[in-house]
Design an enzyme around this catalytic site. Sequence first.
Site, mmCIF file in Angstrom:
data_model
loop_
_atom_site.group_PDB
_atom_site.id
_atom_site.type_symbol
_atom_site.label_atom_id
_atom_site.label_comp_id
_atom_site.label_asym_id
_atom_site.label_seq_id
_atom_site.Cartn_x
_atom_site.Cartn_y
_atom_site.Cartn_z
ATOM 1 N N HIS A 231 -2.138 -3.108 -7.069
ATOM 2 C CA HIS A 231 -2.647 -2.725 -5.745
ATOM 3 C C HIS A 231 -4.169 -2.777 -5.706
ATOM 4 C CE1 HIS A 231 -3.742 0.314 -2.566
ATOM 5 N NE2 HIS A 231 -3.049 -0.579 -1.905
ATOM 6 N N GLU B 277 -4.912 -0.572 -8.874
ATOM 7 C CA GLU B 277 -3.959 0.436 -9.350
ATOM 8 C C GLU B 277 -2.694 -0.298 -9.804
ATOM 9 O OE1 GLU B 277 -4.726 4.337 -6.773
ATOM 10 O OE2 GLU B 277 -4.639 2.553 -5.535
ATOM 11 N N SER C 195 0.813 -1.225 0.000
ATOM 12 C CA SER C 195 0.000 0.000 0.000
ATOM 13 C C SER C 195 0.839 1.265 0.000
ATOM 14 C CB SER C 195 -0.899 0.033 1.234
ATOM 15 O OG SER C 195 -1.833 -0.989 1.172
ATOM 16 N N ASN D 7 -4.551 5.768 -1.791
ATOM 17 C CA ASN D 7 -3.990 5.990 -0.457
ATOM 18 C C ASN D 7 -3.313 7.347 -0.309
ATOM 19 O OD1 ASN D 7 -4.942 3.633 0.548
ATOM 20 N ND2 ASN D 7 -3.094 2.470 0.091
HETATM 21 P P1 NAD Z 1 -2.103 -9.196 7.053
HETATM 22 O O1 NAD Z 1 -1.281 -8.893 8.260
HETATM 23 O O2 NAD Z 1 -3.574 -9.369 7.197
HETATM 24 O O3 NAD Z 1 -1.547 -10.526 6.337
HETATM 25 C C1 NAD Z 1 -0.205 -10.780 6.073
HETATM 26 C C2 NAD Z 1 -0.007 -12.286 5.963
HETATM 27 O O4 NAD Z 1 1.333 -12.527 5.530
HETATM 28 C C3 NAD Z 1 -0.181 -13.042 7.282
HETATM 29 O O5 NAD Z 1 -1.057 -14.150 7.085
HETATM 30 C C4 NAD Z 1 1.230 -13.530 7.623
HETATM 31 O O6 NAD Z 1 1.235 -14.822 8.278
HETATM 32 C C5 NAD Z 1 1.838 -13.626 6.248
HETATM 33 N N1 NAD Z 1 3.293 -13.569 6.208
HETATM 34 C C6 NAD Z 1 4.167 -12.943 7.033
HETATM 35 N N2 NAD Z 1 5.430 -13.106 6.579
HETATM 36 C C7 NAD Z 1 5.355 -13.830 5.443
HETATM 37 C C8 NAD Z 1 6.301 -14.338 4.521
HETATM 38 N N3 NAD Z 1 7.604 -14.089 4.653
HETATM 39 N N4 NAD Z 1 5.853 -15.084 3.494
HETATM 40 C C9 NAD Z 1 4.524 -15.354 3.347
HETATM 41 N N5 NAD Z 1 3.575 -14.904 4.187
HETATM 42 C C10 NAD Z 1 3.995 -14.146 5.216
HETATM 43 O O7 NAD Z 1 -1.771 -8.036 5.991
HETATM 44 P P2 NAD Z 1 -2.714 -7.393 4.856
HETATM 45 O O8 NAD Z 1 -3.560 -6.358 5.456
HETATM 46 O O9 NAD Z 1 -3.331 -8.484 4.055
HETATM 47 O O10 NAD Z 1 -1.616 -6.629 3.990
HETATM 48 C C11 NAD Z 1 -0.754 -7.335 3.138
HETATM 49 C C12 NAD Z 1 -0.219 -6.392 2.089
HETATM 50 O O11 NAD Z 1 -1.326 -5.866 1.355
HETATM 51 C C13 NAD Z 1 0.539 -5.190 2.660
HETATM 52 O O12 NAD Z 1 1.597 -4.860 1.810
HETATM 53 C C14 NAD Z 1 -0.505 -4.092 2.662
HETATM 54 O O13 NAD Z 1 0.069 -2.819 2.545
HETATM 55 C C15 NAD Z 1 -1.283 -4.447 1.419
HETATM 56 N N6 NAD Z 1 -2.662 -3.948 1.369
HETATM 57 C C16 NAD Z 1 -3.462 -4.006 2.475
HETATM 58 C C17 NAD Z 1 -4.743 -3.488 2.402
HETATM 59 C C18 NAD Z 1 -5.664 -3.552 3.601
HETATM 60 O O14 NAD Z 1 -6.675 -2.836 3.589
HETATM 61 N N7 NAD Z 1 -5.401 -4.367 4.594
HETATM 62 C C19 NAD Z 1 -5.225 -2.925 1.203
HETATM 63 C C20 NAD Z 1 -4.395 -2.922 0.069
HETATM 64 C C21 NAD Z 1 -3.109 -3.420 0.166
#
Ligand code: NAD
Length: 285
Positions: free
Chosen positions: A144, A156, A123, A195
């Site tokens: 994204h 995006e 993000s 964002n």
């Molecule tokens: P999250 O914390 O819900 O999930 C992350 C997952 O990754 C967890 O299940 C964890 O066990 C796993 N993990 C940790 N280390 C790892 C590794 N080395 N290899 C594989 N898996 C691993 O996070 P999220 O909210 O899903 O965010 C993930 C990404 O998506 C981030 O970069 C975030 O910026 C992006 N994102 C999030 C949102 C949102 O609203 N939450 C929206 C768009 C983008």
Amino acid sequence: MLEINKVSVLGAGVLGTQIAFQTAYSGLPVVVYDVSDEALAKSEAHMTELAQLYKQDGVVGADDGRTDAAFTRLSFTTDLAGAASEADLVIEAVPELLDVKRRLYTDLAKAAPGHTIFATNSSTLLPSDLKEFTGRPDRFLAIHYANLIWKRNLVEIMGTADTDPAVVAAAVSFAETTGMIPIEIKKEQAGYILNSLGVPFLFAAGKLWASGVADPKTIDRAWKIGSLAPQGPFEALDIIGLTTTYNIASNSEDPGVREFAAALKEQYIDEGKLGTMTGEGFYKY
Ligand code: NAD
């Protein structure tokens, strides 16, 4: 046109789960990889809830069988090499921590075939912060998604100066075939469009709460009545997930935002209240 027929999603959290399910729902086989068996089990369970939400939100008819079919295209693993070995596209959705992502890309670069396109769902980071670790800067870009991707179906797409235009075109086509609306970003921008506009707004709300101006429900109420917005900032944060919010806020240069991060950790994260995914955040679900 580069063909994308097989997809792997790395990280089975909030976004990885949604991306994997939507992609499988759209007809492509998807391997979901995570370091934790527990996260994979939660992800699979959450997909059953997503299938219900697709029906509730009118994405699918009540009995057209498409959500059931999605499950037949999904597999789950803690083996990175197995997850990457046949993928045309790997979408990375691991925590928003530079070191974690860099380590993962270093391992992934060795495990994936040369033709595999890598995409980060980060993000706030730039793909340029990660490209040298991918071993294939020309086949690396950001795709994204916006949280709740089945209804907020914006994607995006943002490459670096090294990304092959054919890879950008393949990402656009993949987004369209999986029910998303792709927007191409012309120049690297931390936070893309969504964002860049939304994060300062959410952090402004966090600062109002952490500095004692008003509580989350009051801030949401004021915003919704005063702007006609359907959702308040704390309702949005619960959907985003409070861990991701904390990871971003705690790295801010603004001391007020770091104060918000500290309050979030102490009053919510340490109590296991991580947002809608855990049934409680600023609100109960
Ligand atoms: P999250 O914390 O819900 O999930 C992350 C997952 O990754 C967890 O299940 C964890 O066990 C796993 N993990 C940790 N280390 C790892 C590794 N080395 N290899 C594989 N898996 C691993 O996070 P999220 O909210 O899903 O965010 C993930 C990404 O998506 C981030 O970069 C975030 O910026 C992006 N994102 C999030 C949102 C949102 O609203 N939450 C929206 C768009 C983008």
